[in-house]
Design a protein around this motif. Structure first.
Motif, mmCIF file in Angstrom:
data_model
loop_
_atom_site.group_PDB
_atom_site.id
_atom_site.type_symbol
_atom_site.label_atom_id
_atom_site.label_comp_id
_atom_site.label_asym_id
_atom_site.label_seq_id
_atom_site.Cartn_x
_atom_site.Cartn_y
_atom_site.Cartn_z
ATOM 1 N N PRO A 45 0.810 -1.221 0.000
ATOM 2 C CA PRO A 45 0.000 0.000 0.000
ATOM 3 C C PRO A 45 0.842 1.269 0.000
ATOM 4 O O PRO A 45 0.478 2.258 -0.621
ATOM 5 C CB PRO A 45 -0.820 -0.117 1.285
ATOM 6 N N MET A 46 2.010 1.207 0.699
ATOM 7 C CA MET A 46 2.870 2.391 0.724
ATOM 8 C C MET A 46 3.367 2.738 -0.666
ATOM 9 O O MET A 46 3.300 3.879 -1.104
ATOM 10 C CB MET A 46 4.085 2.095 1.604
ATOM 11 N N SER A 49 0.431 3.711 -3.028
ATOM 12 C CA SER A 49 -0.058 5.060 -2.776
ATOM 13 C C SER A 49 0.798 6.094 -3.488
ATOM 14 O O SER A 49 0.293 7.071 -4.029
ATOM 15 C CB SER A 49 -0.059 5.364 -1.278
ATOM 16 N N GLN A 50 2.115 5.844 -3.476
ATOM 17 C CA GLN A 50 2.989 6.811 -4.129
ATOM 18 C C GLN A 50 2.747 6.855 -5.626
ATOM 19 O O GLN A 50 2.756 7.922 -6.232
ATOM 20 C CB GLN A 50 4.446 6.483 -3.815
ATOM 21 N N TYR A 52 -0.221 5.930 -7.083
ATOM 22 C CA TYR A 52 -1.567 6.479 -7.271
ATOM 23 C C TYR A 52 -1.583 7.993 -7.134
ATOM 24 O O TYR A 52 -2.414 8.670 -7.723
ATOM 25 C CB TYR A 52 -2.552 5.888 -6.249
ATOM 26 N N ILE A 269 -8.830 12.929 3.766
ATOM 27 C CA ILE A 269 -8.513 11.827 2.855
ATOM 28 C C ILE A 269 -9.749 10.952 2.634
ATOM 29 O O ILE A 269 -10.097 10.606 1.506
ATOM 30 C CB ILE A 269 -7.336 10.992 3.398
ATOM 31 N N ALA A 287 -6.465 12.007 -3.203
ATOM 32 C CA ALA A 287 -6.453 11.559 -1.812
ATOM 33 C C ALA A 287 -5.154 10.815 -1.496
ATOM 34 O O ALA A 287 -4.595 10.959 -0.402
ATOM 35 C CB ALA A 287 -7.652 10.662 -1.539
ATOM 36 N N SER A 288 -4.645 10.029 -2.459
ATOM 37 C CA SER A 288 -3.390 9.316 -2.230
ATOM 38 C C SER A 288 -2.243 10.299 -2.009
ATOM 39 O O SER A 288 -1.398 10.098 -1.135
ATOM 40 C CB SER A 288 -3.045 8.422 -3.422
ATOM 41 N N GLY A 291 -2.390 11.529 1.364
ATOM 42 C CA GLY A 291 -1.903 10.498 2.271
ATOM 43 C C GLY A 291 -0.389 10.445 2.298
ATOM 44 O O GLY A 291 0.226 10.315 3.362
ATOM 45 N N VAL A 292 0.236 10.558 1.127
ATOM 46 C CA VAL A 292 1.694 10.498 1.047
ATOM 47 C C VAL A 292 2.312 11.673 1.810
ATOM 48 O O VAL A 292 3.233 11.501 2.616
ATOM 49 C CB VAL A 292 2.160 10.488 -0.426
ATOM 50 N N GLY A 295 1.877 11.073 5.457
ATOM 51 C CA GLY A 295 2.783 10.017 5.904
ATOM 52 C C GLY A 295 4.208 10.525 6.031
ATOM 53 O O GLY A 295 4.906 10.219 7.005
ATOM 54 N N ILE A 298 4.592 12.515 9.167
ATOM 55 C CA ILE A 298 4.664 11.678 10.368
ATOM 56 C C ILE A 298 6.025 10.996 10.466
ATOM 57 O O ILE A 298 6.616 10.900 11.550
ATOM 58 C CB ILE A 298 3.519 10.642 10.372
ATOM 59 N N MET A 299 6.547 10.547 9.317
ATOM 60 C CA MET A 299 7.869 9.922 9.342
ATOM 61 C C MET A 299 8.927 10.916 9.818
ATOM 62 O O MET A 299 9.814 10.580 10.590
ATOM 63 C CB MET A 299 8.233 9.408 7.957
ATOM 64 N N PRO B 134 0.523 6.119 8.785
ATOM 65 C CA PRO B 134 -0.886 6.326 9.154
ATOM 66 C C PRO B 134 -1.824 5.514 8.263
ATOM 67 O O PRO B 134 -1.497 5.218 7.111
ATOM 68 C CB PRO B 134 -1.096 7.825 8.938
ATOM 69 N N GLY B 136 -4.520 6.445 6.908
ATOM 70 C CA GLY B 136 -4.986 7.203 5.758
ATOM 71 C C GLY B 136 -4.069 7.050 4.549
ATOM 72 O O GLY B 136 -4.482 7.239 3.408
ATOM 73 N N TYR B 137 -2.824 6.699 4.810
ATOM 74 C CA TYR B 137 -1.835 6.522 3.755
ATOM 75 C C TYR B 137 -2.097 5.227 2.985
ATOM 76 O O TYR B 137 -1.925 5.140 1.776
ATOM 77 C CB TYR B 137 -0.466 6.486 4.424
ATOM 78 N N THR B 138 -2.539 4.197 3.690
ATOM 79 C CA THR B 138 -2.610 2.871 3.083
ATOM 80 C C THR B 138 -4.014 2.436 2.697
ATOM 81 O O THR B 138 -4.172 1.430 2.017
ATOM 82 C CB THR B 138 -2.048 1.819 4.058
ATOM 83 N N ILE B 140 -6.460 3.305 0.639
ATOM 84 C CA ILE B 140 -6.924 3.158 -0.747
ATOM 85 C C ILE B 140 -6.349 1.878 -1.386
ATOM 86 O O ILE B 140 -7.100 1.044 -1.892
ATOM 87 C CB ILE B 140 -6.607 4.428 -1.568
ATOM 88 N N PRO B 141 -5.027 1.678 -1.357
ATOM 89 C CA PRO B 141 -4.496 0.419 -1.914
ATOM 90 C C PRO B 141 -4.996 -0.823 -1.185
ATOM 91 O O PRO B 141 -5.224 -1.850 -1.823
ATOM 92 C CB PRO B 141 -2.981 0.568 -1.746
ATOM 93 N N VAL B 142 -5.186 -0.731 0.139
ATOM 94 C CA VAL B 142 -5.681 -1.905 0.873
ATOM 95 C C VAL B 142 -7.064 -2.282 0.365
ATOM 96 O O VAL B 142 -7.348 -3.449 0.079
ATOM 97 C CB VAL B 142 -5.712 -1.629 2.396
#
Lengths: 320, 293
Positions: A45-46, A49-50, A52, A269, A287-288, A291-292, A295, A298-299, B134, B136-138, B140-142
Motif C-alpha cells: 500500500p505504501m 499510494s505513491q 496512485y 482523505i 487523496a493518495s 496520504g503520502v 505520511g 509523520i515519518m 498512518p 490514511g496513507y494505506t 486506498i491500496p488496501v
C-alpha cells in the motif's frame, strides 16, 4: 558481520549465497505469514499510494490518467488540505501535553500502594479507553447537546453562561470540544504507560529517601522524576502518533463539520476518496497524494523523536 | 480531630504538607479521586441509564434512575439496527485477527530476533521505516487489493486487513524479547532431536508469554475500536458492519431515536467492559509491556 553467534556453523560468510539461503530455509518458512501480512497491508500500500498519487483517478472502476506531480501542486494550493494539515498538528499539540501531564499525575497518585482503592480508580479511569468511538460519539453528542444536554443544564443552571453553548456545532469551539473528548478517552492509556515507567523505580530508593527525612513530594520531584524522564520520549511519541490518527473519533462525532471546521488530515482523505460531496466524483489520486504528504510528515516526526531518544540515552550517566 | 493530627506530627518540620498525617492525606486523596472518577465515568453511566428510558424521558430532567425502566430500546436496537449480526461480525474479526496476528508476528519476531539470515538487515530496515505509517496513507491500496483478491466484500478480507495495523510494532516487540533469551534453549532441544517447529511451539512461544499477552490485548483493543477500515469495506455492504460502524450508521439512519442509540451503545460496550474487568491485570501488563519492550 560475524556469524559466530548463530547456530548454523556451516553457513559461514565464505559459503555461497545459495548455501546460506538453503541453510536458513526453515527461518524463511517461519517468516512467510508475517511477510504476507506486512507486504500486503503495509509495504505494497505504501508503494502503491505513491504511484496512485501521480494519477487522475476518479473511482475504482474508472480510467487512470498519469498526471505527474499535478496532484501535489494542487494540494499545496488547496485551502482545505492546508487547513486540515495544520488542524492535525494543532490537535496533536493541544492534546498530547495535557494527556501526558494528567496521566502522569494520576499515575503518581495511584502508584501509592497504601491507597486502598487505587485499583478501582484505575479501572474507572480506564473505562473510556475500552469504549468504542462510535459509542463515545453518541454519548458526547447527548452530553454536550445545546438542547437540554446535562452539561449545558449544569453551566446555565450555575449561571456561568447566559445561553446554552453549542460545543460541537460551533466552528470556533468544535476542535476544543473534540480535544477534550479525546483526552478523556485516552488518558487511561497514558496513565498505564506512566505506571509501567514507575515500576522501574526500585523500592529501596523510596525507602532510602524516607529514612533521610525527605517528604513525599520531594521524593517524587527529585528521585522519581529523573528516573522516569527517559520514558517521556517514548510515551510522547506513541501519544503523538495516535493523536495524528484521530480519524475515528472525529468522523464519528462531527464528520469533520460544522463547515469543515474539524476536518483533520484523515477525514480529508476519507472524504476525498470515499465520501465525496454529492454531485462530485471520488478523487483517489488526489487523496493518495494527501496520504503520502501526511505520511512523510509523520515519518519526519518519528525520525526527530528517535534522534531525541538517542540524545537522552547519551546523556545518561555512564555514557559521558 | 485536627488537634490529634497536629499532636501526632508535632515532631515533623513545620511544612504545610507535614501538618496532616499521611493517613489523613490518603483519605483526602481518595475522596478527591472518587469525585474525579464519578465525573469521569458519568457520561457512560448516563448512557446506560438512558438506554432504559423512553425517548421523551431522556431529555426530561429526571436524573439517573429511570421513572419507568423499559427494555424496549434494546429490542428495537437488536431488531432494527441489526446489532446481533454486527456483534457476530465484530467477534469474528477480533478473534480471527488476534489469532493470526499473534502467530504471524511471533514467528517473524522469533526469526528476526534470533537468526542472522541473509536479508535480515533489509527486512528490519523496511519495518522500522514503516513503523508509524498512518492508516490514511494505506487505505486506498488496501481496499483495492482486497477487491482485486475477491475479499473486498467479505469478513475474511476485513479480518486479514485488520491484522495489518500493528504488525510491525508487534514483530519488533517479539524480536526484542526473543533476542534476550539464552541461545542454549534451541541447542538443548536440537540435542534432544526436537524439530524447529516444535521447538518454537512448545519452548519459545510459551516463554514469550508476556509479549503474547501484550499483543493479544493491543490487537483486541485495536480490532474492537477499529473504524476507518470497517467503514470503508462496509460502505457498499451493510451486512458486514462491525459494531462500531453499525452504531455509527444507526445514528445516521435513526437520528432521533436516542433511546435506541443508547441501547445499541450499551450492547457494544458491555462485552468489552466485562472482558476488561476480568482480564484487567493482563490489559495493564500488556500495555505496560509496550512501553518497557
Amino acid at each position: 558481520m560475524s556469524t559466530a553467534d548463530h547456530d548454523i556453523p556451516a553457513a559461514g560468510p565464505r559459503t555461497g549465497l545459495g548455501t546460506r539461503l538453503w541453510a536458513h530455509r526453515v527461518d524463511y518458512l517461519f517468516l512467510v505469514p508475517g511477510l504476507v501480512i506486512f507486504g500486503a497491508f503495509i509495504l505494497w500500500p505504501m508503494l502503491a499510494s505513491q504511484y496512485y498519487s501521480l494519477l487522475d483517478w476518479s473511482g475504482f472502476d474508472s480510467r487512470r490518467i498519469f498526471v505527474g506531480l499535478r496532484n501535489y501542486r494542487e494540494l499545496l494550493a488547496d485551502e482545505f488540505f492546508v487547513a486540515a494539515f495544520w488542524r492535525s498538528v494543532w490537535f496533536t499539540l493541544a492534546t498530547v501535553p495535557l494527556q501526558m501531564l494528567l496521566g502522569l499525575v494520576l499515575a503518581v497518585i495511584l502508584n501509592n500502594r497504601l491507597l486502598k482503592l487505587s485499583a478501582v480508580f484505575r479501572t474507572l479511569i480506564f473505562l473510556p479507553v475500552v469504549t468504542p468511538v462510535a459509542v463515545i460519539a453518541i454519548v458526547m453528542a447527548l452530553m454536550l447537546s445545546p438542547f437540554n444536554g446535562p452539561i449545558n443544564d449544569l453551566i446555565t443552571g450555575a449561571g456561568l453562561v447566559q445561553r446554552a453553548v453549542d460545543f460541537l456545532g460551533s466552528p470556533q469551539l468544535v476542535m476544543w470540544s473534540l480535544a477534550g473528548i479525546y483526552v478523556w478517552k485516552w488518558t487511561g492509556v497514558t496513565m498505564i504507560y506512566w505506571l509501567a515507567a514507575l515500576q522501574t523505580v526500585p523500592d529501596e530508593l523510596y525507602e532510602a529517601a524516607r529514612l533521610d527525612g525527605v517528604t513525599g513530594r520531594q521524593v517524587t520531584m527529585y528521585v522519581v522524576m529523573p528516573i522516569i524522564a527517559p520514558f517521556a520520549v517514548v510515551i510522547g511519541l506513541i501519544s503523538a502518533i495516535s493523536a495524528l490518527n484521530v480519524f475515528p473519533l472525529i468522523q464519528a462525532t462531527t464528520q469533520g463539520g460544522p463547515f469543515f471546521a474539524s476536518e483533520v488530515m484523515e477525514v480529508f482523505i476519507f472524504r476525498t476518496a470515499f465520501a465525496p460531496p454529492s454531485g462530485t466524483f471520488p478523487q483517489l489520486g488526489y487523496a493518495s497524494a494527501a496520504g503520502v504528504l501526511f505520511g512523510l510528515a509523520i515519518m519526519g516526526l518519528t525520525i526527530l523523536q528517535v534522534l531525541a531518544v538517542r540524545r537522552t540515552r547519551r546523556k545518561e550517566p555512564g555514557h559521558g | 480531630m485536627a488537634d490529634a493530627t497536629m499532636g501526632r506530627t508535632a515532631r515533623a518540620p513545620a511544612r504545610r504538607e507535614a501538618m496532616v498525617s499521611p493517613r489523613a492525606r490518603r483519605t483526602i486523596t481518595s475522596v478527591v479521586l472518587a469525585v474525579l472518577c464519578a465525573v469521569w465515568v458519568y457520561p457512560i453511566v448516563w448512557m446506560i441509564s438512558a438506554s432504559f428510558k423512553t425517548n421523551n424521558e431522556i431529555f426530561g430532567d429526571t436524573g439517573l434512575i429511570p421513572d419507568a425502566p423499559t427494555v424496549e430500546n434494546y429490542a428495537r436496537a437488536w431488531s432494527e439496527a441489526n446489532i446481533g449480526r454486527y456483534f457476530f461480525n465484530t467477534m469474528f474479526v477480533t478473534v480471527g485477527s488476534v489469532v493470526v496476528t499473534v502467530i504471524a508476528t511471533a514467528l517473524m519476531g522469533y526469526v528476526l530476533g534470533r537468526r542472522r539470515f541473509p536479508g535480515r538487515g533489509l527486512l528490519m530496515g523496511l519495518m522500522v521505516f514503516t513503523l508509524f505509517i498512518p492508516q490514511g496513507y494505506t487505505i486506498i491500496p488496501v481496499f483495492e487489493l482486497l477487491t482485486t483478491a475477491g475479499l473486498g466484500q467479505s469478513l475474511w478480507g476485513l479480518m486479514l486487513a485488520t491484522c495489518g495495523h500493528s504488525v510491525v510494532i508487534f514483530t519488533l516487540l517479539f524480536a526484542g524479547y526473543f533476542a534476550q533469551m539464552p541461545k542454549e534453549l534451541e541447542e538443548a532441544s536440537r540435542m534432544d532431536g526436537v524439530g524447529p517447529v516444535k521447538t518454537f511451539w512448545y519452548v519459545m512461544l510459551p516463554l514469550s508469554k508476556p509479549i503474547v499477552v501484550t499483543v493479544v490485548v493491543l490487537q483486541t483493543l485495536q480490532a474492537w475500536n477499529d473504524f476507518l477500515l470497517p467503514l470503508v469495506i462496509t460502505l457498499a455492504n451493510p451486512d458486514l458492519r462491525t459494531l462500531s460502524v453499525g452504531v455509527y450508521s444507526f445514528r445516521g439512519e435513526h437520528f432521533i431515536d436516542w433511546g435506541g442509540m443508547n441501547a445499541a451503545s450499551a450492547i457494544t460496550i458491555i462485552p468489552i467492559v466485562i472482558l476488561f474487568l476480568f482480564l484487567q491485570r493482563y490489559f495493564i501488563d500488556g500495555l505496560a509491556g509496550a512501553v518497557k519492550g
